[in-house]
Design a protein around this motif. Sequence first.
Motif, PDB file in Angstrom:
ATOM      1  N   UNK A   2       0.804  -1.226   0.000  1.00 33.69           N
ATOM      2  CA  UNK A   2       0.000   0.000   0.000  1.00 33.69           C
ATOM      3  C   UNK A   2       0.834   1.272   0.000  1.00 33.69           C
ATOM      4  N   UNK A   3       2.053   1.218   0.524  1.00 32.97           N
ATOM      5  CA  UNK A   3       2.885   2.430   0.610  1.00 32.97           C
ATOM      6  C   UNK A   3       3.339   2.932  -0.748  1.00 32.97           C
ATOM      7  N   UNK A   4       3.134   2.142  -1.811  1.00 32.80           N
ATOM      8  CA  UNK A   4       3.649   2.506  -3.135  1.00 32.80           C
ATOM      9  C   UNK A   4       2.552   2.877  -4.103  1.00 32.80           C
ATOM     10  N   UNK A   5       1.269   2.791  -3.678  1.00 28.71           N
ATOM     11  CA  UNK A   5       0.154   2.974  -4.614  1.00 28.71           C
ATOM     12  C   UNK A   5       0.047   4.393  -5.148  1.00 28.71           C
ATOM     13  N   UNK A   6       0.419   5.403  -4.334  1.00 27.03           N
ATOM     14  CA  UNK A   6       0.240   6.787  -4.786  1.00 27.03           C
ATOM     15  C   UNK A   6       1.406   7.305  -5.622  1.00 27.03           C
TER      16      UNK A   6
END
Length: 974
Positions: A131-135
């Motif tokens: 999730x830390x890389x989705x944006x």
Amino acid sequence: QSGKPPVKDMFTDLKDGRKLLDLLEGLTGKPLPKERGSTRVHALNNVNRVLQVLHQNNVELVNIGGTDIVDGNHKLTLGLLWSIILHWQVKDVMKNIMSDLQQTNSEKILLSWVRQSTRPYSQVNVLNFTTSWADGLAFNAVIHRHKHELFSWDKVIKMSPVERLEHAFSIAKNHLGIEKLLDPEDVAVQLPDKKSIIMYLTSLFEVLPKQVTMEDIREVETLPRRYKQECEDGEFNVQQVSLEEEQGSSRAETPSTVTEVDMDLDSYQVALEEVLTWLLSAEDAFREQEEISGDVEEVKEQFSTHEAFMMELTAHQSSVGSVLQAGNQLVAQGNLSPEEEFEIQEQMLLLNSRWEELRVESMDRQSRLHDVLMELQKQQLQQLSDWLTVTEERIQKMESQLLAEDLESLQKQLEEHKSLQSDLETEQVKVNSLTHMVVIVDESSGESATAILEEQLQRLGERWTAVCRWTEERRVKLQEIQLLWQDLLEEQCLLKAWLTEKEEALSKVQTSNFKDQTDLSVNVRKLAILKEDMGMKRQTLDQLNELGQDVAQILGNGRASSKIDQDQEELTQRWDGLVQKLEDYSNQVTQAVGSIGMSQVSQKTAAETTPLKEQVVVKQSRQELPPPPLPKKRQIPGDSEAKKKFDAESTELLNWISKSKSAIQATDIKEYKKMRETSNMKEKLKVIEKERVEKSRKLDELKRSAHILLDQMGKEGLSTVDTKTVMEKILSEWKDVVQHLEEVARKIKYQEDINACFKEMSELEKIVIEKDGWLKNDASSASQPSAVLKDLCQRELTHLVSLSPRLEHLKATCKALASQPMPPNFIQESLNGFLDRFKLTCQKLEERHQQLKKEAESQPSQEYVDCLQRLKGALGELEHKQQSIASGLSDPSKVEKALQQAKAICETLEAQKPRVDKLAEETKALEKHASPDIKKVYTQEFKHVQGHWDKLKLKISKDVKLLEELTSKLRIFE
């Protein structure tokens, strides 16, 4: 890369093991033989050789057999490929740093490096590989930290997640040589694929600086474990989690190392140690879980985390059972000593009790999480239901109110409606949370709970949709009324002003007592012009009446309609009065013609006057007739609903086109300026463009509807002219709107380019003004020597010359702007004016610099002036000492002392002789270059110093001679 055919279908092409052996040949650099047959046996032999090579290279494989690959098992085939990637790419890249830090966990090192690289970026906090890389911020931060010259971080922040990911992958490919292994759309999701992220980050790790410390690793070890819940966006939906099914389908992640065959005490102890080690870590993980929160989103996350923990327990249940079974088997064999048997029984009792305690506590926490989550979600549903009830009552109240009586009241209604829209947007956040509800289906609740909840959600969803639809439709209606009403009032004001102007013009027309034929002809001509103007303006009055009727009909407000009718009646009466007055004046002029006499000129005048009266009367009679009604559209038997729908949609689209044209026209740039604020224009254009995209879909639907309708009408033998005409008008008007929109956008972009150009020109202009100010003030200062002013002038000139690159860029920009169609004249004029000022200032600075240079050369150097002053001071001191020698010579000792002082002064004076000679040379050189005034001043001053030196030399020489004689006589006397 090895020239072998590429893999087209991963699962089919890898079945026979040949492609896998090709891959391992490239990775190991060793030739690997392959079975050439195409039977299942040959495929199994190839795959088993692959597994053997992997085992020889210490590649860890868990529960992957040759038959799994040959059978095309998707999950295990992907697992095999990931193990190969992990070993040869991930661990191989990190082997040096893993060795230096004595670490075996490559993921921990990679996460430590990422967190260390992104630490300066406050917007980035990497906690995992999902999730830390989705944006997209984390990828850009890693690259920017090590290659900050490649792009601006501020620009990245303003991008959307997909744009950020595309930006990072493009930068990595173009500047770091890393292929685009990931698609932005696959990463910009709620739960990206962990293995794909790790694989791509390893490529970055390989080419970027690597600096990981034990402190970074310890920081990662202190991070809490987090499990992210996968959920899909969309309408209201229920995510069912069947605990029994999930637990039943979970495959053991840690297979037992004990079997029922050949069980011995050592194998049992090893297996027991493995299970107890895992059990201890599981107990620690369970104790670290936070207390159940009171926030629904946090509880969802806690539930998801604990659900993963429960699945882990289920996966290890078989391992615990195998160890207990092995212990019972050892005891049953009877080969143990009493002490060993007792120890095993104690161990099994401890293992079983701790396992059971952990299992019961975990299930209890899961039950409590379920209860709390369901209760909080029910509260959410009830809150939404209550809010919808209040909002529905609010809508009913707004519906019961009549539309405004005037524009001011309509504006208040719009503000009230905006408040409702704002509340709706605020509530949308809560509604989004409800789209990800979690419902646990177990034996106690069954499927009834899901059915009830789904029904409740469906009802709430329908109510929410109805509220949103009504709000949007009312907004469109209010804005349409406001636009039409404003147009009506503006047109009424214009027509009133026009009528006033014509009434004044008519009052100035002379109808009798004409001086001559010419006077008569002039007044007849005035009446003819007025008649012609009124004929052309008649259409405006008719259109205004239609617009007033449209506004009154849409408003449905009796008072507002009466006011509109009253205003229209007033305009009509003024119009009729003007027509009647024009007719009267025409009659009077006709009578005047008869009284003057029927000369040739008067006959011509009468010929002009008589038709005037008749035409005005005829025109008036025509004007008094009501406008013909619009042709009634023939109803289509059997399909009138389709025709009505087409008419409604086409009318709506034409209204939007008309409104958009007005809005675009209001936004259009009529005249370019050197500096103009464009943000408001861009915002308005953005709104129109957004609406255009939405209406484009409706246009496509309308085209399809028209095509079907025309076919139906053609089959029934009905006329299709009206429908085709409407469709052609819509397409034509739509094309005009799109072209106008693009043209206005182009103009705004052109104005922004002009703004940037003149901003740069303004900054350069300020610098030129500063240089002019320096020339007027500082360059003429008499408080500083010419040499100092010359250096300052050189500095100012150098600074101005250094602006040449900016000047060339400005010229190129202006040239590009001037090359556009119909550019404003002020661009080239302003540039020429600035370039003239810039050139003039450079010229002035250059001239002043040359002048100061000559002045500096014509004046003595500072060293010369200082040397002259020091010499004058030294001579003054020596003269003072010389005068004090002759006092108090009362005994021989004092005479002797005075003689020594005189000799010292003489020596000091002689030491100044080289300085005097040097000053003499410089003074002679100064006489050649300096102006007469400067030459006179310094020549006189040097002659004075030189004369002082000569005079002092003569005096001290006499004193020495006198004192020597006196000393000699005193010695003889003694």
